[in-house]
Design an enzyme around this catalytic site. Structure first.
Site, PDB file in Angstrom:
ATOM      1  N   LYS A  82       0.854  -1.234  -0.122  1.00 15.68           N
ATOM      2  CA  LYS A  82       0.133  -0.092  -0.082  1.00 15.68           C
ATOM      3  C   LYS A  82       0.908   1.207  -0.108  1.00 15.68           C
ATOM      4  O   LYS A  82       2.204   1.148   0.489  1.00 15.68           O
ATOM      5  CB  LYS A  82      -0.831   0.009   1.333  1.00 15.68           C
ATOM      6  CG  LYS A  82      -2.087   0.917   1.081  1.00 15.68           C
ATOM      7  CD  LYS A  82      -3.048   0.214   0.339  1.00 15.68           C
ATOM      8  CE  LYS A  82      -4.411   1.044  -0.042  1.00 15.68           C
ATOM      9  NZ  LYS A  82      -5.344   0.592  -0.880  1.00 15.68           N
ATOM     10  N   GLY A 179     -24.725   4.226  -1.027  1.00 15.66           N
ATOM     11  CA  GLY A 179     -23.455   4.645  -1.911  1.00 15.66           C
ATOM     12  C   GLY A 179     -23.689   4.167  -3.438  1.00 15.66           C
ATOM     13  O   GLY A 179     -23.357   3.045  -3.811  1.00 15.66           O
ATOM     14  N   VAL A 183     -19.041   1.465  -7.867  1.00 14.68           N
ATOM     15  CA  VAL A 183     -19.450   0.155  -7.561  1.00 14.68           C
ATOM     16  C   VAL A 183     -21.012   0.135  -7.373  1.00 14.68           C
ATOM     17  O   VAL A 183     -21.708  -1.169  -7.846  1.00 14.68           O
ATOM     18  CB  VAL A 183     -18.754  -0.560  -6.441  1.00 14.68           C
ATOM     19  CG1 VAL A 183     -19.133  -1.759  -6.126  1.00 14.68           C
ATOM     20  CG2 VAL A 183     -17.001  -0.649  -6.836  1.00 14.68           C
TER      21      VAL A 183
HETATM   22  P1  NAI Z   1     -17.302   5.837  -5.335  1.00 13.63           P
HETATM   23  O1  NAI Z   1     -16.467   7.103  -4.541  1.00 13.63           O
HETATM   24  O2  NAI Z   1     -17.173   5.647  -6.844  1.00 13.63           O
HETATM   25  O3  NAI Z   1     -18.420   5.818  -4.668  1.00 13.63           O
HETATM   26  C1  NAI Z   1     -18.623   6.044  -3.444  1.00 13.63           C
HETATM   27  C2  NAI Z   1     -19.993   6.742  -3.210  1.00 13.63           C
HETATM   28  O4  NAI Z   1     -20.490   6.604  -1.694  1.00 13.63           O
HETATM   29  C3  NAI Z   1     -19.883   8.246  -3.538  1.00 13.63           C
HETATM   30  O5  NAI Z   1     -21.150   8.292  -4.493  1.00 13.63           O
HETATM   31  C4  NAI Z   1     -20.284   8.958  -2.320  1.00 13.63           C
HETATM   32  O6  NAI Z   1     -20.946  10.421  -2.330  1.00 13.63           O
HETATM   33  C5  NAI Z   1     -21.295   8.111  -1.548  1.00 13.63           C
HETATM   34  N1  NAI Z   1     -21.134   8.003  -0.229  1.00 13.63           N
HETATM   35  C6  NAI Z   1     -20.067   8.382   0.712  1.00 13.63           C
HETATM   36  N2  NAI Z   1     -20.643   8.266   2.134  1.00 13.63           N
HETATM   37  C7  NAI Z   1     -21.845   8.100   2.001  1.00 13.63           C
HETATM   38  C8  NAI Z   1     -22.700   7.602   2.939  1.00 13.63           C
HETATM   39  N3  NAI Z   1     -22.662   7.938   4.240  1.00 13.63           N
HETATM   40  N4  NAI Z   1     -24.126   7.248   2.583  1.00 13.63           N
HETATM   41  C9  NAI Z   1     -24.373   7.165   1.229  1.00 13.63           C
HETATM   42  N5  NAI Z   1     -23.445   7.305   0.367  1.00 13.63           N
HETATM   43  C10 NAI Z   1     -22.375   7.811   0.667  1.00 13.63           C
HETATM   44  O7  NAI Z   1     -16.399   4.703  -4.742  1.00 13.63           O
HETATM   45  P2  NAI Z   1     -16.542   3.118  -5.446  1.00 13.63           P
HETATM   46  O8  NAI Z   1     -15.245   3.008  -6.401  1.00 13.63           O
HETATM   47  O9  NAI Z   1     -17.714   2.846  -5.855  1.00 13.63           O
HETATM   48  O10 NAI Z   1     -16.124   2.337  -4.176  1.00 13.63           O
HETATM   49  C11 NAI Z   1     -16.881   2.040  -3.072  1.00 13.63           C
HETATM   50  C12 NAI Z   1     -16.313   1.514  -1.828  1.00 13.63           C
HETATM   51  O11 NAI Z   1     -16.073   0.332  -2.356  1.00 13.63           O
HETATM   52  C13 NAI Z   1     -15.280   2.350  -1.282  1.00 13.63           C
HETATM   53  O12 NAI Z   1     -15.425   2.403   0.123  1.00 13.63           O
HETATM   54  C14 NAI Z   1     -13.837   1.434  -2.038  1.00 13.63           C
HETATM   55  O13 NAI Z   1     -12.734   1.485  -1.047  1.00 13.63           O
HETATM   56  C15 NAI Z   1     -14.606   0.044  -1.997  1.00 13.63           C
HETATM   57  N6  NAI Z   1     -13.710  -0.677  -3.077  1.00 13.63           N
HETATM   58  C16 NAI Z   1     -13.973  -0.071  -4.403  1.00 13.63           C
HETATM   59  C17 NAI Z   1     -13.144  -1.101  -5.215  1.00 13.63           C
HETATM   60  C18 NAI Z   1     -13.480  -0.475  -6.609  1.00 13.63           C
HETATM   61  O14 NAI Z   1     -13.064  -1.440  -7.526  1.00 13.63           O
HETATM   62  N7  NAI Z   1     -13.689   0.612  -7.115  1.00 13.63           N
HETATM   63  C19 NAI Z   1     -12.381  -1.996  -5.078  1.00 13.63           C
HETATM   64  C20 NAI Z   1     -12.516  -2.460  -3.615  1.00 13.63           C
HETATM   65  C21 NAI Z   1     -13.010  -1.748  -2.816  1.00 13.63           C
END
Ligand code: NAI
Length: 354
Positions: A82, A179, A183
């Site tokens: 990391k 969220g 994803v």
């Molecule tokens: P992203 O940033 O595209 O989407 C996250 C969404 O959650 C944003 O739209 C944000 O406004 C929303 N959000 C934040 N706090 C919130 C809350 N309290 N209630 C409702 N919505 C809220 O992130 P992504 O890529 O979709 O990833 C989602 C999660 O999965 C993250 O925690 C990330 O670390 C984890 N993850 C993602 C991977 C990937 O391939 N993108 C791989 C492994 C883990």
């Protein structure tokens, strides 16, 4: 330096921790390489406004170790690493990421890095100019990473439903996605295609409303997701969702999503288990992007998201079966399986670290 870094490394089995400073860009970062016994380490670059240097180093090490667990459970010839970049490092982010690319290059292929919180396409592009050991966000990279993660979560949810009820029976399911980002949106689409009732929320109200309208899902106020009576709560936002103050609010039977570290502390997983709520370990469910990236870099293959998802689903099924046999929380069982595998690597493989 007052931190007992070497003690912490020895205790957790770390191979290498680098402290990085660049006087031109102001970059301040840590790179942690946890384990390369079975192959190079994989892990993204997190840029965050840490409270202090100590917090950032601890986070870097915790996340690197978690990546080794993910690799072990996904049975990849790889380990965990990391990078954390301190937000306080300066304003020349282009220079900072270019410098970081040079540091990754110097590691000579023992560490591959990619996106994470605070590091998106732009930052990765800056790094690709300096190293080939980084995820190229364009045509030259693995692509479809959120899709792979979402497929893993989708098949994992299916395995959890079969485990509890003997069948998926999507059409009878109520699933809440917290969220609606990269994803969560793909996951919601997959669930809707199976006929499930999907409700979604995003802290960014405008984004939530627009995704809900586009996909035709029910939109929720973000503050109400935990209280929903539903089959599955899929956290796809930030970690730390399950803690002392939220446990009593949960109205779901299953917690299964992409967000890392859903539990504030591991004892909250035991608490969920005692309450009869099935928590599917996030470090198994969300490994789709890692699997895609590792195959892309290590055997030049772009594995289809659905194939990756099916594999994650099978892994989840095996863990849930073992957890039932032992009447133990799945997160503890998954961690124990990972630790067994990691211990066996150390016995059988010479380290590839220089
Ligand atoms: P992203 O940033 O595209 O989407 C996250 C969404 O959650 C944003 O739209 C944000 O406004 C929303 N959000 C934040 N706090 C919130 C809350 N309290 N209630 C409702 N919505 C809220 O992130 P992504 O890529 O979709 O990833 C989602 C999660 O999965 C993250 O925690 C990330 O670390 C984890 N993850 C993602 C991977 C990937 O391939 N993108 C791989 C492994 C883990």
């Amino acid at each position: 330096m007052t931190l007992p870094i070497l003690d912490a490394m020895a205790q957790e089995g770390f191979e290498k921790v680098l402290a990085v400073h660049d006087r031109h860009s102001g970059l301040r970062a840590f790179v942690a390489i946890h384990n390369t016994a079975r192959g190079p380490a994989f892990g993204g670059v997190r840029r965050f406004a840490y409270r202090d240097e100590h917090d950032s180093l601890m986070d870097c090490m915790r996340l690197a170790r978690a990546m080794t667990y993910k690799c072990a459970l996904a049975d990849l010839p790889a380990g965990g690493g990391k990078v954390v970049v301190l937000e306080s490092g300066g304003e020349d982010w282009e220079g900072a990421y270019r410098h970081l690319g040079g540091i990754v290059e110097q590691l000579g292929g023992t560490f591959y890095t990619g996106p994470d919180v605070g590091t998106g396409e732009q930052e990765l592009r800056w790094m690709t100019g300096r190293t080939s050991y980084v995820t190229d966000p364009g045509e030259g990279g693995p692509g479809l990473l959120p899709e792979c993660t979402a497929q893993g979560v989708f098949f994992g949810i299916g395995a959890a439903l079969r485990h509890l009820d003997g069948e998926e029976d999507w059409a009878a399911r109520k699933i809440v996605v917290q969220g609606l980002g990269s994803v969560g949106t793909v996951l919601a689409r997959l669930l809707l295609a199976e006929g499930a009732q999907v409700l979604g929320a995003d802290l960014d109200e405008e984004r939530g409303q627009s995704v809900a309208a586009e996909l035709g899902l029910e939109h929720l106020d973000a503050s109400t997701v935990l209280d929903q009576e539903c089959d599955v709560l899929a956290p796809c936002a930030m970690g730390g969702l399950v803690h002392d103050l939220t446990l009593d609010r949960l109205g779901c039977r299953i917690v299964a999503g992409a967000a890392n570290n859903v539990l504030a502390r591991s004892l909250h997983g035991d608490e969920l288990h005692d309450r009869g709520i099935l928590l599917v370990p996030d470090f198994v469910l969300n490994s789709g992007a890692l699997i895609r990236g590792a195959h892309f870099h290590l055997d030049a293959r772009r594995v289809e998201p659905e194939e990756i998802g099916r594999g994650v689903g099978q892994t989840v099924q095996g863990i849930l079966e073992r957890a039932s046999e032992q009447n133990a929380p799945p997160t503890r069982v998954a961690a124990a399986i990972a630790e067994e595998r990691i211990a066996s690597w150390d016995l059988t493989q010479p380290t590839s670290a220089p």
